[in-house]
Structure formats: structure tokens, C-alpha cells
Design an enzyme around this catalytic site. Structure first.
Site, mmCIF file in Angstrom:
data_model
loop_
_atom_site.group_PDB
_atom_site.id
_atom_site.type_symbol
_atom_site.label_atom_id
_atom_site.label_comp_id
_atom_site.label_asym_id
_atom_site.label_seq_id
_atom_site.Cartn_x
_atom_site.Cartn_y
_atom_site.Cartn_z
ATOM 1 N N GLU A 1 0.828 -1.217 0.000
ATOM 2 C CA GLU A 1 0.000 0.000 0.000
ATOM 3 C C GLU A 1 0.859 1.264 0.000
ATOM 4 O OE1 GLU A 1 -2.758 -0.421 3.301
ATOM 5 O OE2 GLU A 1 -4.177 -1.404 1.982
ATOM 6 N N GLU B 1 -5.449 -8.044 -1.214
ATOM 7 C CA GLU B 1 -6.159 -7.896 0.073
ATOM 8 C C GLU B 1 -7.610 -7.546 -0.165
ATOM 9 O OE1 GLU B 1 -4.706 -5.184 3.064
ATOM 10 O OE2 GLU B 1 -2.633 -5.767 2.649
HETATM 11 C C1 BGP Z 1 -4.469 -2.680 4.894
HETATM 12 C C2 BGP Z 1 -3.149 -3.200 5.350
HETATM 13 C C3 BGP Z 1 -3.187 -4.408 6.172
HETATM 14 C C4 BGP Z 1 -4.472 -4.639 6.924
HETATM 15 C C5 BGP Z 1 -5.719 -4.169 6.251
HETATM 16 C C6 BGP Z 1 -6.935 -4.101 7.141
HETATM 17 O O1 BGP Z 1 -4.426 -1.302 4.917
HETATM 18 O O2 BGP Z 1 -2.265 -3.475 4.278
HETATM 19 O O3 BGP Z 1 -2.017 -4.482 6.900
HETATM 20 O O4 BGP Z 1 -4.388 -4.600 8.236
HETATM 21 O O5 BGP Z 1 -5.563 -2.927 5.667
HETATM 22 O O6 BGP Z 1 -6.858 -2.994 7.979
HETATM 23 P P1 BGP Z 1 -7.160 -3.057 9.516
HETATM 24 O O7 BGP Z 1 -6.299 -4.142 10.045
HETATM 25 O O8 BGP Z 1 -6.821 -1.736 10.022
HETATM 26 O O9 BGP Z 1 -8.592 -3.375 9.617
#
Ligand code: BGP
Length: 484
Positions: free
Chosen positions: A178, A384
Site C-alpha cells: 500500500e 487484500e
Molecule cells: C491494509 C493493510 C493491512 C491490513 C488491512 C486491514 O491497509 O495493508 O495491513 O491490516 O488494511 O486494515 P485493519 O487491520 O486496520 O482493519
């Protein structure tokens, strides 16, 4: 399912990040990363970054779900679901504990070799993120992270080391997770390794940053682009079969109304927050709108003559993305204030939100893939996607129809994008096993298909349990999407 077909060799799988799942923060010579300095937070109470450890606070990366010691059990469960690919990150501070060490840490190298071998045993292809929200804290203190060009050499030394070490075990690499989040006002410490200016500086407002902050961000990003391009070039010499991807957080922004000003604002935000990074990594040069964007930010960017060559020679093979939600843009400040959404967008009145306020929008994923694929025409990887929510654990069982529904709708959108003409390599469910949330540091924001018995304070047996979604995803993989 209904006219939707996934390619035969489609990579179904799941994704994690080292700092959110490994724990074992002092084991086998690991150094301190920025992530190790973030406390647990909540929806309401942001995580704190403390330069010195606060005895009364919890730091979830220190223990997480102990994947470092339980990876065999976890990968076995992934294999049971039929994973074709497992996206994981290597923790830089396990390989070079301070970031600028002379020699790599052998125990760290051995660990990931064992992890990759375990994946291979089950015919699971590893997809490796080289930097996922963790940065050697020593380099934060020394050079303010990516603000300093010298960080490029340290990173390239690290990536060259791991690419040489695992050249026969890993084929797919993502240089930075990201990479664009700092442009949305997030990840300035987690991603760019810069010392926070305030204790709670995890999420900001991308539309509203000071010129000083903007200057640091564009400089840091430029250094990351160079580091990525250099890594790609060296990687191709190490193994010509390597495939490299960028990784962009999809910022899908709709106009709040059809007022031309709102439409223009949405277009501008979407271009700037996504393609500023995407264009450099895919096309090897900055987008035409960069000049205007930098002017609006009040930032200047120094590009050395040799930089352009570097960027041109290190473009990626595929475009990977994360996708969770969409938002709306408007020029009407009062709407933004009344209807505040995540980052700097307004809430969409047509969408429902998750428990953590992230608006659920499967169509947004199709929209983003179509838009991006038609811009770059290189393969897309959904690195993701998932639903973070609480689960009820009753007598060893977890019934999560809401998660199944979320995944079904989003995977359907991926299928539709394939029908629309996009070439998509694979899909990895975010947090395929419950891990610590990046934004809040909580365990209760669960994404997993596998439940981990641990609470927000780190208490629990750490035992793993299959959720209903586990069996649903297994069937989906078995039928290559037919059972959708
Ligand atoms: C993205 C990241 C992850 C992950 C996901 C969900 O931004 O790459 O590392 O954690 O989001 O976010 P969160 O864990 O804050 O719900």
C-alpha cells in the site's frame, strides 16, 4: 457460477503481514521496527506511538498470534482450505535488525526459508511483500526513514539478500505494501518510517496536510520508487523468472452528487491518490497531473537526472491492490463535516458500513479493477480484501454468514471484472487467519477464516478454530469459483 469463470490456474489464497501475526519480537535476533512502538487502540481511541515503551501499555506486535512459532500449524490449515498462494511479508528487522547492519541475521534467513519450504510442501506458492508496514526503528531515529536517500541503499541491500537467498523458493514479490497510503494521510510512520510528529499520528487527512508534511511524503515516496525500481532490476538478474508487483490501496472515490464540481473533485482525488504511485511503478514515470498536484500540496520534488533512468528500468510486471471500501468526494465542506467517512471522504448514503465504519461496496472493486486494468493493461492481483468484524465464539464454533456474504459479493465482482476483460492472476483474502488490526491494534476486528482464541489484551489460548467461512472458502477453491 452464473456465467462467471475463473482461469484454471487462478491463485486462490490468503494474506497476512509479519508485524500483525508473527509476534516473537525479541526472538532469534529480531531488531525493533516502527510497528513495535504502536500500542493497542480501539475504534474510538487511536493507537499511540511511543518512542520509549510504556509499561502500562500493550504493544500487540510483540506477541500477535505467534505465527512465528506456529507457522507450520497455520500453513497446514491453509493447505486444508486448498490455498494455491499465501501472501506473507518478510520482516526486514529479522534479516537486518537495525536496517544498516553489515551482515544479515542467519536465524532470520533460516526462519523464512523454513516457512517457504513448508508452503512448497503443500504446493502453495509464496507471494512475498518485502516491506509491509514495518521499518527498522534504528533508521527512523538515524535518518527519519525514507526521507533520507541513504535508506534506498539499505533497502536494496536487504532485498538483494532475500532475493538471492530464496531465488528457488519464491517467484512473486511485492516491493512495498500500500505504497500510496501516505497520500491519504496514513502510514507516514508505518510505511515511510518517519518519526511521528504527534503521538497519535496514524491517520490524518490527505486533503488537509501541511506543506511541510507533504514535502516529506513526496520525498519519501520518491525514494521508495527508486528503491523498488532498483530492486526489480537486480531481481531480474538474480532470477529472470521473478515477477514483481506494486501494491496500491484502492482509493475508490465517487462524486457525492452529480454537480460538476463534485465529479471533478472525485476524479482528481482518485487520480492523485492512486495513480501518482501507480504510474511511476507501472509506467516508469510520473503522471502528467503531478505538477499540478505538487503545487496544490505546496510541495517540491527534486528528481535527479539519473532517477528517471532508474524508474524507467524497474517497472513492475503486475499491479496488486487492496480493496475494502469506497467513499465520496464533494467540494461542500458542510457535507464532509456532517457525513464524515474514513480518510477525507463523505459517506455514501446508498451503502451500509461495517462495525468499524468501513462502507461495504463490492461494485467498487469491479469499478476499480476495470479502471486500472484499462489504464495499464498489465495483470491485476487482488492482494487484500476482507471483512473485519467481531465474531461470536460459542462452544468452539464460529458462524460467520456475514463474512461469507461479504466475500461472495466481492469475489463475484472480481469474476465480473474478468468478464469485462481484465486479466486477474489471483485473490488473497486479507487476514485469512485472525491477526492484529493495523489501524486499531485490536484482535476483535477479525478478518480470518480461522479463529484465533486471543482477546484485545493478548489473553487467550491462541488455539486455532475453523469458522464456517473456512469450509465455504475451501469449497470455493475446490470448484475454482463454481460454488459461488
Ligand atoms: C491494509 C493493510 C493491512 C491490513 C488491512 C486491514 O491497509 O495493508 O495491513 O491490516 O488494511 O486494515 P485493519 O487491520 O486496520 O482493519
Amino acid at each position: 457460477m452464473k456465467n462467471i469463470e475463473f482461469p484454471q490456474n487462478f491463485y486462490w489464497g490468503g494474506a497476512t503481514a509479519a508485524n500483525q501475526c508473527e509476534g516473537a519480537w525479541r526472538q532469534d535476533g529480531k531488531g525493533e521496527s516502527c510497528a513495535d512502538h504502536y500500542t493497542t487502540g480501539t475504534k474510538e481511541k487511536p493507537r499511540r506511538f511511543t518512542p520509549a515503551f510504556d509499561k502500562n501499555a500493550k504493544y500487540p506486535s510483540h506477541y500477535a498470534i505467534d505465527h512465528y512459532n506456529r507457522y507450520k500449524e497455520d500453513i497446514k490449515l491453509f493447505a486444508e482450505m486448498g490455498f494455491k498462494i499465501y501472501r506473507l511479508s518478510i520482516n526486514w528487522t529479522r534479516i537486518f535488525p537495525n536496517g544498516d547492519d553489515e551482515c544479515p541475521n542467519q536465524k532470520g534467513l533460516d526462519h523464512y526459508r523454513n516457512v517457504f519450504k513448508t508452503c512448497r510442501k503443500y504446493n502453495i506458492e509464496p507471494l512475498v511483500t518485502m516491506s509491509h508496514y514495518e521499518f527498522p526503528y534504528h533508521l527512523t531515529k538515524k535518518w527519519n526513514g525514507w526521507e533520507d536517500r541513504r535508506t534506498i541503499d539499505c533497502f536494496v541491500k536487504y532485498t538483494t539478500t532475500i532475493m538471492k537467498e530464496y531465488k528457488d523458493l519464491v517467484k512473486y514479490w511485492l516491493t512495498f505494501n500500500e505504497i500510496n497510503t501516505p497520500l491519504m494521510g496514513a502510514g507516514i510512520t508505518m510505511s515511510l518510517g518517519m518519526m511521528p510528529e504527534q503521538e497519535q499520528w496514524l491517520y490524518g487527512n490527505g486533503n488537509n496536510m501541511s506543506a511541510q508534511t507533504a514535502n516529506k511524503i513526496v520525498k519519501g515516496l520518491h525514494n521508495q520508487f527508486l528503491a523498488s525500481a532498483k530492486t526489480v532490476k537486480i531481481g531480474r538478474q538474480i532470477n529472470p523468472n521473478f515477477k514483481f508487483g506494486c501494491m496500491i490501496a484502492s482509493n475508490v472515490v465517487y462524486p457525492y452528487t452529480c454537480k460538476p464540481e463534485d465529479v471533478m473533485e472525485a476524479w482528481k482525488q482518485q487520480q492523485r491518490t492512486n495513480y501518482y504511485c501507480g504510474d511511476v511503478m507501472v509506467r516508469g514515470k510520473y503522471a502528467p497531473f503531478t505538477k499540478d498536484y505538487l503545487k496544490d500540496l505546496g510541495a517540491t520534488l527534486e528528481i535527479k537526472p539519473e532517477d528517471s533512468e532508474v524508474l524507467k528500468n524497474g517497472t513492475v510486471d503486475f499491479y496488486s491492490l487492496s480493496y475494502y471500501m469506497s467513499g465520496c468526494a464533494t467540494t461542500d465542506k458542510s457535507i464532509l463535516e456532517k457525513n464524515k467517512n474514513v480518510f477525507s471522504t463523505a459517506k455514501n448514503p446508498y451503502l451500509k458500513a461495517s462495525e468499524w465504519g468501513w462502507q461495504i461496496d463490492p461494485q467498487g472493486l469491479r469499478y476499480y479493477i476495470d479502471e486500472t486494468y484499462n489504464r495499464y493493461t498489465i495483470p491485476i492481483f487482488i492482494a487484500e480484501n476482507g471483512l473485519g468484524t467481531t465474531d461470536e465464539f460459542i462452544n468452539g464454533e464460529i458462524h460467520d454468514p456475514y463474512r461469507i456474504d461479504f466475500l461472495r459479493q466481492h469475489i463475484l465482482a472480481v469474476g465480473q471484472a474478468i468478464k469485462d476483460g481484465a486479466v486477474i492472476l489471483g485473490y488473497t483474502v486479507w487476514g485469512c487467519i485472525d491477526i492484529v488490526s493495523a489501524s486499531t491494534g485490536e484482535m476483535s476486528k477479525r478478518y480470518g477464516l480461522i479463529y484465533v482464541d486471543m482477546d484485545d489484551l493478548g489473553n487467550g489460548t491462541l488455539k486455532r478454530y475453523r469458522k464456517d467461512s473456512f469450509y465455504w472458502y475451501k469449497k470455493l477453491i475446490e470448484t475454482n469459483g463454481e460454488s459461488l
